[in-house]
Design a protein around this motif. Structure first.
Motif, PDB file in Angstrom:
ATOM      1  N   PRO A  91       0.823  -1.216   0.000  1.00 43.62           N
ATOM      2  CA  PRO A  91       0.000   0.000   0.000  1.00 43.62           C
ATOM      3  C   PRO A  91       0.852   1.260   0.000  1.00 43.62           C
ATOM      4  O   PRO A  91       1.805   1.373   0.769  1.00 43.62           O
ATOM      5  CB  PRO A  91      -0.809  -0.123   1.296  1.00 43.62           C
ATOM      6  CG  PRO A  91      -0.776  -1.571   1.638  1.00 43.62           C
ATOM      7  CD  PRO A  91       0.540  -2.086   1.154  1.00 43.62           C
ATOM      8  N   ARG A  92       0.520   2.186  -0.877  1.00 47.45           N
ATOM      9  CA  ARG A  92       1.313   3.419  -1.001  1.00 47.45           C
ATOM     10  C   ARG A  92       0.937   4.401   0.107  1.00 47.45           C
ATOM     11  O   ARG A  92      -0.232   4.670   0.351  1.00 47.45           O
ATOM     12  CB  ARG A  92       1.095   4.053  -2.372  1.00 47.45           C
ATOM     13  CG  ARG A  92       1.867   5.356  -2.585  1.00 47.45           C
ATOM     14  CD  ARG A  92       1.760   5.824  -4.029  1.00 47.45           C
ATOM     15  NE  ARG A  92       2.554   4.983  -4.924  1.00 47.45           N
ATOM     16  CZ  ARG A  92       2.485   5.049  -6.253  1.00 47.45           C
ATOM     17  NH1 ARG A  92       1.647   5.885  -6.838  1.00 47.45           N
ATOM     18  NH2 ARG A  92       3.245   4.262  -6.997  1.00 47.45           N
ATOM     19  N   GLN A  93       1.963   4.947   0.769  1.00 53.38           N
ATOM     20  CA  GLN A  93       1.799   5.935   1.832  1.00 53.38           C
ATOM     21  C   GLN A  93       2.653   7.145   1.473  1.00 53.38           C
ATOM     22  O   GLN A  93       3.867   7.044   1.353  1.00 53.38           O
ATOM     23  CB  GLN A  93       2.261   5.363   3.178  1.00 53.38           C
ATOM     24  CG  GLN A  93       1.733   3.978   3.508  1.00 53.38           C
ATOM     25  CD  GLN A  93       0.424   4.019   4.276  1.00 53.38           C
ATOM     26  OE1 GLN A  93      -0.232   5.042   4.340  1.00 53.38           O
ATOM     27  NE2 GLN A  93       0.044   2.890   4.837  1.00 53.38           N
ATOM     28  N   LEU A  94       2.012   8.291   1.293  1.00 57.34           N
ATOM     29  CA  LEU A  94       2.701   9.508   0.883  1.00 57.34           C
ATOM     30  C   LEU A  94       2.834  10.454   2.070  1.00 57.34           C
ATOM     31  O   LEU A  94       1.849  10.786   2.733  1.00 57.34           O
ATOM     32  CB  LEU A  94       1.917  10.183  -0.245  1.00 57.34           C
ATOM     33  CG  LEU A  94       2.447  11.523  -0.759  1.00 57.34           C
ATOM     34  CD1 LEU A  94       3.840  11.379  -1.355  1.00 57.34           C
ATOM     35  CD2 LEU A  94       1.483  12.100  -1.802  1.00 57.34           C
ATOM     36  N   SER A  98      -6.877   9.155  -4.515  1.00 59.83           N
ATOM     37  CA  SER A  98      -7.033   8.703  -3.132  1.00 59.83           C
ATOM     38  C   SER A  98      -7.323   7.213  -3.025  1.00 59.83           C
ATOM     39  O   SER A  98      -7.105   6.613  -1.973  1.00 59.83           O
ATOM     40  CB  SER A  98      -8.157   9.493  -2.445  1.00 59.83           C
ATOM     41  OG  SER A  98      -9.392   9.310  -3.135  1.00 59.83           O
ATOM     42  N   GLY A  99      -7.804   6.604  -4.100  1.00 59.39           N
ATOM     43  CA  GLY A  99      -8.095   5.175  -4.049  1.00 59.39           C
ATOM     44  C   GLY A  99      -6.861   4.301  -4.022  1.00 59.39           C
ATOM     45  O   GLY A  99      -6.938   3.117  -3.664  1.00 59.39           O
ATOM     46  N   SER A 100      -5.698   4.869  -4.361  1.00 60.46           N
ATOM     47  CA  SER A 100      -4.480   4.054  -4.445  1.00 60.46           C
ATOM     48  C   SER A 100      -3.450   4.391  -3.382  1.00 60.46           C
ATOM     49  O   SER A 100      -2.372   3.808  -3.370  1.00 60.46           O
ATOM     50  CB  SER A 100      -3.838   4.244  -5.828  1.00 60.46           C
ATOM     51  OG  SER A 100      -3.453   5.599  -6.024  1.00 60.46           O
ATOM     52  N   HIS A 101      -3.762   5.334  -2.485  1.00 61.87           N
ATOM     53  CA  HIS A 101      -2.749   5.709  -1.500  1.00 61.87           C
ATOM     54  C   HIS A 101      -3.388   6.457  -0.330  1.00 61.87           C
ATOM     55  O   HIS A 101      -4.552   6.863  -0.394  1.00 61.87           O
ATOM     56  CB  HIS A 101      -1.682   6.594  -2.144  1.00 61.87           C
ATOM     57  CG  HIS A 101      -2.062   8.048  -2.222  1.00 61.87           C
ATOM     58  ND1 HIS A 101      -3.174   8.484  -2.913  1.00 61.87           N
ATOM     59  CD2 HIS A 101      -1.499   9.153  -1.675  1.00 61.87           C
ATOM     60  CE1 HIS A 101      -3.271   9.807  -2.794  1.00 61.87           C
ATOM     61  NE2 HIS A 101      -2.278  10.231  -2.056  1.00 61.87           N
ATOM     62  N   ARG A 102      -2.599   6.663   0.731  1.00 64.33           N
ATOM     63  CA  ARG A 102      -2.944   7.564   1.825  1.00 64.33           C
ATOM     64  C   ARG A 102      -1.920   8.689   1.846  1.00 64.33           C
ATOM     65  O   ARG A 102      -0.753   8.482   1.500  1.00 64.33           O
ATOM     66  CB  ARG A 102      -2.938   6.844   3.172  1.00 64.33           C
ATOM     67  CG  ARG A 102      -4.036   5.809   3.329  1.00 64.33           C
ATOM     68  CD  ARG A 102      -3.905   5.101   4.670  1.00 64.33           C
ATOM     69  NE  ARG A 102      -4.249   5.995   5.772  1.00 64.33           N
ATOM     70  CZ  ARG A 102      -3.954   5.737   7.047  1.00 64.33           C
ATOM     71  NH1 ARG A 102      -3.267   4.658   7.367  1.00 64.33           N
ATOM     72  NH2 ARG A 102      -4.322   6.558   8.008  1.00 64.33           N
ATOM     73  N   CYS A 103      -2.358   9.871   2.248  1.00 70.70           N
ATOM     74  CA  CYS A 103      -1.480  11.037   2.263  1.00 70.70           C
ATOM     75  C   CYS A 103      -1.413  11.620   3.668  1.00 70.70           C
ATOM     76  O   CYS A 103      -2.444  11.956   4.260  1.00 70.70           O
ATOM     77  CB  CYS A 103      -1.991  12.095   1.278  1.00 70.70           C
ATOM     78  SG  CYS A 103      -0.935  13.545   1.165  1.00 70.70           S
ATOM     79  N   PHE A 104      -0.198  11.737   4.192  1.00 73.42           N
ATOM     80  CA  PHE A 104       0.062  12.366   5.488  1.00 73.42           C
ATOM     81  C   PHE A 104       0.791  13.676   5.221  1.00 73.42           C
ATOM     82  O   PHE A 104       1.791  13.694   4.495  1.00 73.42           O
ATOM     83  CB  PHE A 104       0.900  11.455   6.381  1.00 73.42           C
ATOM     84  CG  PHE A 104       0.210  10.169   6.741  1.00 73.42           C
ATOM     85  CD1 PHE A 104      -0.491  10.061   7.925  1.00 73.42           C
ATOM     86  CD2 PHE A 104       0.241   9.078   5.891  1.00 73.42           C
ATOM     87  CE1 PHE A 104      -1.144   8.882   8.259  1.00 73.42           C
ATOM     88  CE2 PHE A 104      -0.396   7.895   6.212  1.00 73.42           C
ATOM     89  CZ  PHE A 104      -1.100   7.798   7.405  1.00 73.42           C
ATOM     90  N   SER A 105       0.308  14.768   5.803  1.00 74.97           N
ATOM     91  CA  SER A 105       0.866  16.082   5.487  1.00 74.97           C
ATOM     92  C   SER A 105       1.370  16.779   6.741  1.00 74.97           C
ATOM     93  O   SER A 105       0.828  16.596   7.836  1.00 74.97           O
ATOM     94  CB  SER A 105      -0.189  16.956   4.792  1.00 74.97           C
ATOM     95  OG  SER A 105      -1.366  17.024   5.588  1.00 74.97           O
ATOM     96  N   PHE A 106       2.400  17.613   6.560  1.00 71.08           N
ATOM     97  CA  PHE A 106       3.047  18.308   7.677  1.00 71.08           C
ATOM     98  C   PHE A 106       3.270  19.761   7.285  1.00 71.08           C
ATOM     99  O   PHE A 106       4.042  20.059   6.365  1.00 71.08           O
ATOM    100  CB  PHE A 106       4.367  17.630   8.030  1.00 71.08           C
ATOM    101  CG  PHE A 106       4.221  16.160   8.315  1.00 71.08           C
ATOM    102  CD1 PHE A 106       3.927  15.713   9.596  1.00 71.08           C
ATOM    103  CD2 PHE A 106       4.318  15.230   7.300  1.00 71.08           C
ATOM    104  CE1 PHE A 106       3.750  14.356   9.845  1.00 71.08           C
ATOM    105  CE2 PHE A 106       4.154  13.872   7.533  1.00 71.08           C
ATOM    106  CZ  PHE A 106       3.863  13.432   8.820  1.00 71.08           C
TER     107      PHE A 106
END
Length: 782
Positions: A385-388, A410-418
């Motif tokens: 699973p792709r995690q960005l 969004s169906g192919s990954h999760r995005c964490f932002s800072f």
């Protein structure tokens, strides 16, 4: 290019904005904010005051009015072009007019125009908005009142399209702020914290479900005001039912009741303790010039880019064996360490760390869209699973375009932002995480980046609850229309709000109820009982309308970025009906009560907004990133004004020596990181077990001397323990017995020796405890 900003000095051009008063009302997970801006024209000519300012990115502006003397003028929501024409017509005829509009590029920037303010006249502007409060990793709800608005970087093809921002150092902002908050919830309020000084929290009832707090006297509006609100039983689902507007037609969104369901489940410990050993981790780091600014930690000279490098070190060392990873960095252009994501190994880790160590804030602007497109063009790796992870100070003007791209993928990954530093775009940071199903974190004030990033990595490594469905259990004759996109997956630490319109005969909701309003399938072993309450304000309706508006605004656009006229019409109709702002509408108010035109030429005054001091110094001198970075290069070459490199953190020294597998090697570098000589470390070592011994020493040092930063190193320590267990299973059990590893592991917290199937006898093995070689004479105990 970046908007060129200039200082409007109080000596030459007096600033008409005198004070801002803010009242915050928090209801469970949502808030209503009322801001009053007080203007006074002390010049001898009529003024047009223009104030470009930030609001939280997901705020829904729902009221705008102006009071001049005893006259109050309430603004109407109208299509943007129509509102602008009415404003211009009013000014040309000498009438007082007020215009409030959202930036078309970013929903967290608004401009307020106060037109034809006569000499000696005062005006009070009332602005009201509603907002969902974001949940932090420690269960706190975050509210931020932005004070700092840094100029947004514009992609070259969009130069001149953004709003113009007048910036001054925060210390020179000529207007004051007063701020108070009222908090209420079905559950007790446990505490309220802030980055600013607060007066003590005052409870309003014995149940402690209502409380008030305000800023301490003497606060200067020189930085963002951040509140963190904590409830008891934070993970219990709640539902808020809100009656429709009496004057609205039944069957419409504003005429029917609307319900808001809050889901913030706490997963069972059995789920939490399991950590994924797979995944593709793509790290995207901002290397624009603003990342070379100092962090706001007054104790040191650390820059944002150096803090980001240290954070990447911790993050990379904490990744599990068997995963894949890659690192992108961006500015005017973008770079990637590997052509495509590679398997995590000692070789690839070392190569990546060398490149990270060399990274500087030297890539110019902030073109985040292109590297995202390249990342999404890469095929996903099966069963990984792709995690960005996106690190940026969040200063771009094409926010909506960036978020829309994340949503499409969004169906192919999760995005964490800072979001790093004051003034980072809440619309960008929150939008990336919300549309990417991840988690948003803000690093401001004296916050350290490392613990927040490691919290998000924990979320990324933990499994999700999937196949969730919501079944509404409603009275006969009542139907429900969902206003929110369907939720099919929930992650630990992720809060979801569901809005729905109720049509039919809906009775009044009790103040508290254990009766289910909905049934939640898929949430096994999670508390499903609801706390149910009712409210009379239109907060929930407006947030539901905002959710629909944002969904429509994020729909497909043509090659020129223009929406279909049908979509635009829907947004305008919904915005006008609900009184909620959108990118296609504006608030317009014209004072038609006084037919006498205001005489004299109209003078424009741009009201300044706070900007970080270091950035402001650069902005005043340069109007392009090209000139800015040529200057940076010359400064570095001459050694002028270059921050001193901070002393290397002993924790980071130790972490940098850990191998990809999780172990440490026994060598002089490890001894130095532990603060000992090689002889002191090696003398008590049993024969033929140097790597085991080194790993045990590192773990004991972490647990003994760095427990205050455990959240930063816990994942890599878990990896080290897994390596030890693997050695025990696959190599030589007798070695472990000889080595007395059972004793050492027993003394380490959160490490179960029982899983090693070793038994401790009663002899004096503690006399050989390796902590002896790490202690100093001044330490009485450990």
């Amino acid at each position: 290019m970046m908007n060129c900003c200039g200082l409007i000095t109080t000596q030459k051009e007096p600033v008409p904005l005198k004070s801002i008063e803010v009242q915050l009302e928090v209801r469970d997970h949502v808030a209503t904010v009322v801001s009053t801006l007080n203007y006074e024209n002390k010049e001898d000519k009529p003024l047009e005051a223009v104030f470009v300012f930030p609001l939280p990115g997901d705020a829904a502006v729902c009221h705008f009015s102006a009071t001049i003397g005893q006259t109050q003028i309430v603004a109407e929501v109208k299509e943007k072009q129509q509102a602008r024409e009415e404003y211009d017509d009013a000014l040309s005829s000498g009438q007082q007019a007020f215009l409030l509009e959202e930036s078309e590029q970013s929903p967290d920037i608004f401009s307020l125009s106060v037109g034809s303010l006569p000499p000696g006249e005062s005006a009070s502007i009332r602005l009201e908005y509603v907002i969902e409060l974001a949940v932090q990793a420690d269960d706190g709800l975050r509210f931020c009142l932005p004070a700092v608005l840094n100029p947004r970087y514009e992609p070259q093809e969009r130069v001149g399209s953004g709003v113009q921002v007048t910036s001054v150092p925060a210390s020179l902002v000529p207007y004051s702020l007063s701020f108070s908050a009222r908090v209420s919830s079905p559950r007790p309020v446990s505490k309220v914290e802030s980055s600013c000084s607060l007066d003590p929290l005052q409870y309003l009832n014995t149940e402690q479900t209502q409380a008030t707090v305000k800023l301490a006297a003497g606060h200067k509006f020189d930085r963002d005001v951040e509140l963190l609100i904590y409830y008891k039983d934070a993970h219990q689902p709640t539902a808020v039912v809100e009656a429709g507007q009496a004057s609205a037609k039944p069957g419409t969104l504003m005429g029917d009741p609307v319900v808001m369901l809050s889901l913030y489940p706490e997963f069972p410990q059995s789920v939490m303790s399991s950590v994924a050993s797979c995944g593709e981790f793509v790290l995207l780091l901002d290397r624009s010039g603003s990342m070379d600014c100092l962090t706001n930690d007054s104790e040191g000279q650390e820059t944002r880019i150096s803090s980001a490098r240290d954070t990447l070190l911790l993050l990379l060392k904490s990744l599990p064996m068997g995963c894949y990873f890659n690192i992108y960095s961006f500015g005017d252009s973008y770079e990637h360490i590997f052509p495509k994501s590679v398997e995590y190994s000692e070789k690839t880790l070392e190569e990546a760390l060398k490149k990270v160590e060399e990274m500087q804030a030297d890539l110019g602007g902030t073109e985040i869209l292109e590297p995202l497109k390249h990342i999404y063009s890469q095929p996903c790796i099966p069963n990984q699973p792709r995690q960005l992870f996106v690190f940026t100070d969040g200063e771009v003007c094409n926010t909506k375009e960036v978020i829309n791209l994340v949503k499409k993928n969004s169906g192919s990954h999760r995005c964490f932002s800072f979001g790093i530093g004051e003034g980072s775009s809440s619309a960008l940071i929150n939008g990336l995480a919300k549309e990417g199903g991840g988690h948003a974190q803000f690093i401001t004030g004296t916050d350290r980046m490392q613990p927040k990033v490691m919290q998000s990595l924990r979320f990324a490594l933990q499994p999700a609850v999937e196949d969730i469905s919501v079944t509404w259990d409603l009275p006969k004759g009542v139907s429900v229309t969902a206003l929110s996109p369907p939720i099919t997956t929930l992650f630990q630490g992720q809060r979801s709000l569901i809005y729905a319109q109720l049509t039919g005969q809906v009775g009044a909701a009790p103040s508290h109820s254990e009766t289910p309003l909905v049934s939640l399938s898929g949430l096994k072993n999670i508390n499903n009982s609801l706390l149910l309450s009712s409210v009379c304000r239109l907060t929930v309706h407006r947030l539901g309308a905002r959710t629909l508006i944002r969904s429509l605004e994020m729909e497909e656009t043509d090659d020129k970025g223009q929406h279909d006229e049908g979509v635009k019409k829907k947004v305008v109709e919904l915005s006008v009906q609900s009184g909620v702002s959108s990118s296609f509408t504006s608030f317009i108010a014209v004072n038609k009560g006084n037919n006498e035109p205001i005489e004299g030429p109209l003078v424009r005054r741009d009201v300044p907004i706070a900007c970080e001091l270091e950035k402001f110094t650069r902005i005043m001198k340069f109007c392009s990133f090209e000139e800015l970075f040529k200057s940076d290069l010359r400064a570095r070459e001459s050694g002028f004004n270059v921050p001193k490199q901070p002393h290397k953190d002993p924790l980071l020294q130790l972490v940098s020596l850990q191998k990809a597998s999780g172990c440490w090697l026994l060598d002089p570098a490890l001894a130095a990181a532990l603060g000992k000589t090689s002889e002191e470390v090696e003398k008590p070592k049993p024969s033929a077990v140097s790597s085991l011994w080194a790993t045990i020493l590192a773990l004991i040092w972490l647990h003994g001397f760095k427990m205050d930063t455990k959240e930063e190193w816990e994942l890599l320590a878990m990896k080290a323990v897994s390596w030890l267990r693997l050695c025990y299973k696959e190599k030589n059990r007798l070695l472990f017995c000889t080595f007395d590893i059972a004793v050492y592991l027993k003394l380490l917290t959160n490490i179960k020796v029982e899983s090693l199937d070793l038994k401790l006898d009663s002899n004096k093995r503690l006399t050989y405890f390796p902590m002896q070689c790490l202690r100093t004479q001044s330490e009485k105990s450990w």
